[in-house]
Design a protein around this motif. Structure first.
Motif, PDB file in Angstrom:
ATOM      1  N   LYS A 118       0.816  -1.217   0.000  1.00 30.87           N
ATOM      2  CA  LYS A 118       0.000   0.000   0.000  1.00 30.87           C
ATOM      3  C   LYS A 118       0.851   1.268   0.000  1.00 30.87           C
ATOM      4  O   LYS A 118       0.313   2.367   0.000  1.00 30.87           O
ATOM      5  CB  LYS A 118      -0.947   0.010   1.206  1.00 30.87           C
ATOM      6  N   GLY A 119       2.169   1.115   0.037  1.00 32.14           N
ATOM      7  CA  GLY A 119       3.051   2.272  -0.052  1.00 32.14           C
ATOM      8  C   GLY A 119       3.614   2.771   1.262  1.00 32.14           C
ATOM      9  O   GLY A 119       4.308   3.788   1.293  1.00 32.14           O
ATOM     10  N   ALA A 120       3.320   2.082   2.365  1.00 27.70           N
ATOM     11  CA  ALA A 120       3.843   2.501   3.670  1.00 27.70           C
ATOM     12  C   ALA A 120       5.345   2.246   3.749  1.00 27.70           C
ATOM     13  O   ALA A 120       5.883   1.400   3.031  1.00 27.70           O
ATOM     14  CB  ALA A 120       3.134   1.735   4.791  1.00 27.70           C
ATOM     15  N   LEU A 121       6.013   2.982   4.613  1.00 30.30           N
ATOM     16  CA  LEU A 121       7.419   2.742   4.908  1.00 30.30           C
ATOM     17  C   LEU A 121       7.477   1.715   6.035  1.00 30.30           C
ATOM     18  O   LEU A 121       6.843   1.902   7.068  1.00 30.30           O
ATOM     19  CB  LEU A 121       8.116   4.031   5.360  1.00 30.30           C
ATOM     20  N   ILE A 122       8.235   0.641   5.830  1.00 31.60           N
ATOM     21  CA  ILE A 122       8.324  -0.433   6.810  1.00 31.60           C
ATOM     22  C   ILE A 122       9.728  -0.458   7.405  1.00 31.60           C
ATOM     23  O   ILE A 122      10.716  -0.573   6.676  1.00 31.60           O
ATOM     24  CB  ILE A 122       8.009  -1.811   6.189  1.00 31.60           C
ATOM     25  N   ILE A 123       9.783  -0.369   8.729  1.00 33.67           N
ATOM     26  CA  ILE A 123      11.054  -0.391   9.444  1.00 33.67           C
ATOM     27  C   ILE A 123      11.029  -1.558  10.426  1.00 33.67           C
ATOM     28  O   ILE A 123      10.082  -1.707  11.200  1.00 33.67           O
ATOM     29  CB  ILE A 123      11.292   0.922  10.220  1.00 33.67           C
ATOM     30  N   CYS A 124      12.056  -2.376  10.369  1.00 33.23           N
ATOM     31  CA  CYS A 124      12.205  -3.481  11.312  1.00 33.23           C
ATOM     32  C   CYS A 124      13.274  -3.071  12.318  1.00 33.23           C
ATOM     33  O   CYS A 124      14.345  -2.605  11.927  1.00 33.23           O
ATOM     34  CB  CYS A 124      12.630  -4.745  10.564  1.00 33.23           C
ATOM     35  N   VAL A 125      12.955  -3.218  13.600  1.00 34.71           N
ATOM     36  CA  VAL A 125      13.923  -2.862  14.638  1.00 34.71           C
ATOM     37  C   VAL A 125      14.357  -4.107  15.402  1.00 34.71           C
ATOM     38  O   VAL A 125      13.617  -5.079  15.502  1.00 34.71           O
ATOM     39  CB  VAL A 125      13.357  -1.802  15.613  1.00 34.71           C
ATOM     40  N   TYR A 126      15.564  -4.039  15.924  1.00 39.16           N
ATOM     41  CA  TYR A 126      16.119  -5.119  16.732  1.00 39.16           C
ATOM     42  C   TYR A 126      16.793  -4.497  17.954  1.00 39.16           C
ATOM     43  O   TYR A 126      17.136  -3.310  17.937  1.00 39.16           O
ATOM     44  CB  TYR A 126      17.111  -5.954  15.913  1.00 39.16           C
ATOM     45  N   PRO A 127      16.970  -5.284  19.024  1.00 35.32           N
ATOM     46  CA  PRO A 127      17.594  -4.725  20.232  1.00 35.32           C
ATOM     47  C   PRO A 127      18.990  -4.184  19.927  1.00 35.32           C
ATOM     48  O   PRO A 127      19.802  -4.878  19.306  1.00 35.32           O
ATOM     49  CB  PRO A 127      17.668  -5.916  21.193  1.00 35.32           C
ATOM     50  N   PRO A 128      19.284  -2.961  20.347  1.00 35.77           N
ATOM     51  CA  PRO A 128      20.598  -2.374  20.081  1.00 35.77           C
ATOM     52  C   PRO A 128      21.726  -3.267  20.604  1.00 35.77           C
ATOM     53  O   PRO A 128      21.646  -3.793  21.713  1.00 35.77           O
ATOM     54  CB  PRO A 128      20.575  -1.045  20.843  1.00 35.77           C
ATOM     55  N   GLY A 129      22.731  -3.456  19.767  1.00 36.59           N
ATOM     56  CA  GLY A 129      23.882  -4.250  20.167  1.00 36.59           C
ATOM     57  C   GLY A 129      23.699  -5.750  20.060  1.00 36.59           C
ATOM     58  O   GLY A 129      24.636  -6.506  20.308  1.00 36.59           O
ATOM     59  N   ASP A 130      22.511  -6.211  19.693  1.00 37.36           N
ATOM     60  CA  ASP A 130      22.246  -7.646  19.591  1.00 37.36           C
ATOM     61  C   ASP A 130      22.541  -8.114  18.170  1.00 37.36           C
ATOM     62  O   ASP A 130      21.656  -8.129  17.306  1.00 37.36           O
ATOM     63  CB  ASP A 130      20.792  -7.935  19.976  1.00 37.36           C
ATOM     64  N   LEU A 131      23.789  -8.480  17.934  1.00 39.66           N
ATOM     65  CA  LEU A 131      24.231  -8.886  16.606  1.00 39.66           C
ATOM     66  C   LEU A 131      23.480 -10.131  16.118  1.00 39.66           C
ATOM     67  O   LEU A 131      23.162 -10.239  14.934  1.00 39.66           O
ATOM     68  CB  LEU A 131      25.743  -9.139  16.604  1.00 39.66           C
ATOM     69  N   ALA A 132      23.160 -11.046  17.029  1.00 47.00           N
ATOM     70  CA  ALA A 132      22.431 -12.264  16.648  1.00 47.00           C
ATOM     71  C   ALA A 132      21.035 -11.910  16.114  1.00 47.00           C
ATOM     72  O   ALA A 132      20.582 -12.470  15.110  1.00 47.00           O
ATOM     73  CB  ALA A 132      22.330 -13.216  17.833  1.00 47.00           C
ATOM     74  N   ALA A 133      20.356 -10.976  16.771  1.00 45.97           N
ATOM     75  CA  ALA A 133      19.023 -10.549  16.314  1.00 45.97           C
ATOM     76  C   ALA A 133      19.129  -9.857  14.962  1.00 45.97           C
ATOM     77  O   ALA A 133      18.291 -10.074  14.078  1.00 45.97           O
ATOM     78  CB  ALA A 133      18.373  -9.624  17.337  1.00 45.97           C
ATOM     79  N   TYR A 134      20.145  -9.041  14.794  1.00 44.17           N
ATOM     80  CA  TYR A 134      20.364  -8.350  13.521  1.00 44.17           C
ATOM     81  C   TYR A 134      20.593  -9.374  12.405  1.00 44.17           C
ATOM     82  O   TYR A 134      19.959  -9.305  11.357  1.00 44.17           O
ATOM     83  CB  TYR A 134      21.565  -7.409  13.635  1.00 44.17           C
ATOM     84  N   GLU A 135      21.470 -10.328  12.646  1.00 47.87           N
ATOM     85  CA  GLU A 135      21.775 -11.369  11.644  1.00 47.87           C
ATOM     86  C   GLU A 135      20.530 -12.188  11.322  1.00 47.87           C
ATOM     87  O   GLU A 135      20.286 -12.513  10.161  1.00 47.87           O
ATOM     88  CB  GLU A 135      22.900 -12.275  12.143  1.00 47.87           C
ATOM     89  N   ARG A 144      13.408  -9.626   5.041  1.00 50.09           N
ATOM     90  CA  ARG A 144      14.197  -8.810   4.106  1.00 50.09           C
ATOM     91  C   ARG A 144      13.364  -8.321   2.922  1.00 50.09           C
ATOM     92  O   ARG A 144      13.516  -7.189   2.471  1.00 50.09           O
ATOM     93  CB  ARG A 144      15.399  -9.630   3.629  1.00 50.09           C
ATOM     94  N   ASP A 145      12.455  -9.148   2.432  1.00 52.02           N
ATOM     95  CA  ASP A 145      11.634  -8.771   1.273  1.00 52.02           C
ATOM     96  C   ASP A 145      10.494  -7.816   1.622  1.00 52.02           C
ATOM     97  O   ASP A 145       9.851  -7.270   0.732  1.00 52.02           O
ATOM     98  CB  ASP A 145      11.039 -10.022   0.609  1.00 52.02           C
ATOM     99  N   ARG A 146      10.217  -7.632   2.901  1.00 55.97           N
ATOM    100  CA  ARG A 146       9.065  -6.826   3.303  1.00 55.97           C
ATOM    101  C   ARG A 146       9.423  -5.496   3.950  1.00 55.97           C
ATOM    102  O   ARG A 146       8.564  -4.656   4.136  1.00 55.97           O
ATOM    103  CB  ARG A 146       8.190  -7.636   4.260  1.00 55.97           C
ATOM    104  N   VAL A 147      10.653  -5.309   4.348  1.00 54.65           N
ATOM    105  CA  VAL A 147      11.017  -4.080   5.048  1.00 54.65           C
ATOM    106  C   VAL A 147      11.927  -3.204   4.205  1.00 54.65           C
ATOM    107  O   VAL A 147      12.634  -3.691   3.327  1.00 54.65           O
ATOM    108  CB  VAL A 147      11.674  -4.364   6.426  1.00 54.65           C
ATOM    109  N   HIS A 148      11.878  -1.922   4.489  1.00 51.38           N
ATOM    110  CA  HIS A 148      12.767  -0.968   3.823  1.00 51.38           C
ATOM    111  C   HIS A 148      14.036  -0.743   4.632  1.00 51.38           C
ATOM    112  O   HIS A 148      15.089  -0.494   4.082  1.00 51.38           O
ATOM    113  CB  HIS A 148      12.051   0.379   3.632  1.00 51.38           C
ATOM    114  N   TRP A 149      13.894  -0.777   5.968  1.00 54.88           N
ATOM    115  CA  TRP A 149      15.020  -0.489   6.852  1.00 54.88           C
ATOM    116  C   TRP A 149      15.090  -1.511   7.980  1.00 54.88           C
ATOM    117  O   TRP A 149      14.059  -1.942   8.504  1.00 54.88           O
ATOM    118  CB  TRP A 149      14.872   0.893   7.490  1.00 54.88           C
TER     119      TRP A 149
END
Length: 172
Positions: A118-135, A144-149
């Protein structure tokens, strides 16, 4: 703070759409900072029939990962409107392309797909410093296919998340 910064230039509102418990969210400090809370709601027969008992009897409202789009659509159409109300695109209170959706878990994946279409901006957040969550988020194709950031969950002024949201508001 963001509302104060944009006052008179943009209407900034925030809503929580959660599969969690409405009562827990309403009891948290963040509740007074948002314009709406859409979450699963517990109910007791005492609440329904005016009795004194508060035994948990069930759920009044259930928000699941696949039903999160319902409150998002209602927010976009305007207060008091329902998902199935016919509203012309130009009459939406909040055009869906003006929505910024911030998700923090797998329950946000289905709504992210809908909102992105629908054109919304999608941001996925993870706990700061949590490299495992980021990976984990970075390597998950569904995310990855659904978020912009993909950024740390840091809402403070000057953080990457703060800057991304403010840049989008400026574009809107």
């Amino acid at each position: 703070k963001m509302r104060e910064d944009w006052k008179g230039r943009a209407l900034v509102s925030s809503h929580i759409i959660s599969v969690g418990s409405r009562e827990i969210i309403e009891g948290s400090p963040v509740a007074k900072e948002v314009d709406g809370i859409y979450a699963s709601e517990l109910v007791s027969s005492g609440q329904i029939f005016g009795g004194k008992t508060h035994t948990l009897d069930g759920m009044r409202e259930i928000v699941s990962p696949f039903s999160k789009s319902k409150p998002l659509i209602s927010i976009a159409k305007g207060e008091g409107r329902h998902v199935d109300d016919i509203v012309q695109r130009q009459d939406y209170k909040v055009p869906q392309q003006n929505i910024i959706y911030i998700g923090d878990g797998m329950s946000d994946v289905p709504i992210s797909a809908y909102a992105r279409k629908k054109g919304a901006l999608i941001i996925c957040v993870y706990p700061p410093g949590d490299l495992a969550a980021y990976e984990k988020a970075l390597t998950n194709k569904r995310i990855r296919d659904r978020v912009h950031w993909l950024v740390p969950q840091d809402y403070t002024k000057g953080s990457p998340l703060w800057n991304i949201v403010n840049e989008r508001i400026a574009l809107i």
